[in-house]
Write a protein that holds these residues in place. Structure first.
Motif, short mmCIF file in Angstrom:
data_model
loop_
_atom_site.label_atom_id
_atom_site.label_comp_id
_atom_site.label_asym_id
_atom_site.label_seq_id
_atom_site.Cartn_x
_atom_site.Cartn_y
_atom_site.Cartn_z
N ILE A 6 0.85 -1.06 0.24
CA ILE A 6 -0.21 0.19 -0.01
C ILE A 6 0.84 1.27 -0.03
N LYS A 7 2.02 1.32 1.08
CA LYS A 7 2.80 2.49 0.98
C LYS A 7 3.65 2.52 -0.28
N GLY A 8 3.98 1.51 -0.81
CA GLY A 8 4.90 1.58 -2.30
C GLY A 8 3.74 1.97 -3.37
N ALA A 9 2.76 1.48 -3.44
CA ALA A 9 1.90 1.93 -4.35
C ALA A 9 1.53 3.57 -4.27
N ASN A 10 1.19 4.05 -3.03
CA ASN A 10 1.13 5.40 -2.89
C ASN A 10 2.29 6.15 -3.23
N PHE A 11 3.52 5.76 -2.97
CA PHE A 11 4.67 6.34 -3.21
C PHE A 11 4.77 6.51 -5.01
N LEU A 12 4.61 5.35 -5.67
CA LEU A 12 4.60 5.15 -6.89
C LEU A 12 3.83 5.93 -7.68
N LYS A 13 2.54 6.19 -6.94
CA LYS A 13 1.51 6.87 -7.69
C LYS A 13 1.84 8.60 -7.54
N ALA A 14 2.58 8.95 -6.33
CA ALA A 14 3.03 10.22 -6.18
C ALA A 14 3.92 10.60 -7.23
N LEU A 15 5.02 9.41 -7.51
CA LEU A 15 5.94 9.75 -8.50
C LEU A 15 5.46 9.94 -10.04
N PHE A 51 5.21 -6.88 -4.47
CA PHE A 51 4.91 -6.46 -5.81
C PHE A 51 3.49 -6.43 -6.57
N VAL A 52 3.04 -7.75 -6.30
CA VAL A 52 1.73 -8.21 -6.94
C VAL A 52 0.56 -7.23 -6.70
N PRO A 53 0.30 -6.89 -5.29
CA PRO A 53 -0.74 -6.08 -4.87
C PRO A 53 -0.33 -4.56 -5.07
N MET A 54 0.70 -4.34 -5.05
CA MET A 54 1.49 -3.10 -5.41
C MET A 54 1.12 -2.49 -6.68
N LEU A 55 1.50 -3.42 -7.57
CA LEU A 55 1.46 -3.18 -8.90
C LEU A 55 -0.19 -3.15 -9.30
N MET A 56 -0.66 -4.09 -8.74
CA MET A 56 -2.23 -4.15 -9.26
C MET A 56 -3.08 -2.93 -8.70
N GLN A 57 -2.52 -2.24 -7.69
CA GLN A 57 -3.30 -0.83 -7.33
C GLN A 57 -2.94 0.31 -8.40
N LEU A 58 -1.71 -0.15 -8.88
CA LEU A 58 -1.28 1.05 -9.98
C LEU A 58 -1.88 0.66 -11.41
N ALA A 138 -3.65 -13.36 -20.93
CA ALA A 138 -2.87 -12.84 -19.89
C ALA A 138 -2.55 -11.35 -20.75
N SER A 139 -3.09 -10.18 -19.66
CA SER A 139 -2.96 -9.18 -20.22
C SER A 139 -1.76 -8.22 -19.50
N TYR A 140 -1.38 -7.03 -19.82
CA TYR A 140 -0.66 -6.24 -19.18
C TYR A 140 -1.12 -5.20 -18.15
N LEU A 141 -2.47 -5.12 -18.22
CA LEU A 141 -3.17 -4.34 -17.28
C LEU A 141 -4.14 -4.75 -16.52
N TYR A 142 -4.46 -4.30 -15.09
CA TYR A 142 -5.21 -4.87 -14.32
C TYR A 142 -6.57 -3.98 -14.27
N ALA A 143 -7.68 -4.52 -14.56
CA ALA A 143 -8.85 -3.95 -14.47
C ALA A 143 -9.64 -3.95 -13.35
N GLY A 144 -9.17 -4.52 -12.31
CA GLY A 144 -10.03 -4.98 -11.07
C GLY A 144 -10.12 -3.63 -10.28
#
Length: 144
Positions: A6-15, A51-58, A138-144
């Protein structure tokens, strides 16, 4: 793992980085971790819950995350002395060059490792840009 994701996803979103830059960062991070953890399954067990949940959030799919991990992991295998087969590779090298040791093997393999890391990263990004599927359904993007 969940908190880091969660923290990593928020950090990457901010970047606000592009997808290819984010995935390239994951590739290089996986390659770096590979230098310190020899087992591929142990590395994946350690990194996947982050990695998996962090990048899924992105918005990136788990398949893309695993592909990025595999690129980073495989390209640095030959330069990590913690790889289980590393002593065997040294012995085979000593069969042909008597003075070969760990340092000799690593110094010879670093250019190949860097070349593979760059080339396979470019391949993954190129496949993504061209829309070539990672696998069946298998796709590159997660639509969840």
């Amino acid at each position: 793992g969940a908190l880091l994701a969660i923290k990593g996803a928020n950090f990457l979103k901010a970047l606000n980085l592009s997808g290819s830059v984010t995935i390239t960062g994951i590739i290089f991070l996986a390659g770096f971790v590979n230098l310190f953890v020899g087992s591929a399954s142990a590395k994946w067990a350690m990194l996947a819950p982050i990695f998996v949940p962090m990048l899924m959030q992105l918005g990136y799919s788990p398949e893309l995350t695993q592909a990025a991990y595999r690129v980073g992991d495989s390209s640095t295998n030959i330069i990590t002395p913690l790889m289980p087969y590393f002593p065997l590779v040294v012995v085979f090298c000593q069969k042909y060059v008597k003075g070969t040791g760990i340092g000799t093997l690593v110094s010879i393999m670093i250019p190949y490792s860097i070349g593979l890391l760059v080339l396979w990263t470019l391949f993954l990004v190129l496949f993504w840009v061209l829309g070539i599927p990672l696998g069946l359904q298998a796709s590159y993007l997660y639509a969840g």
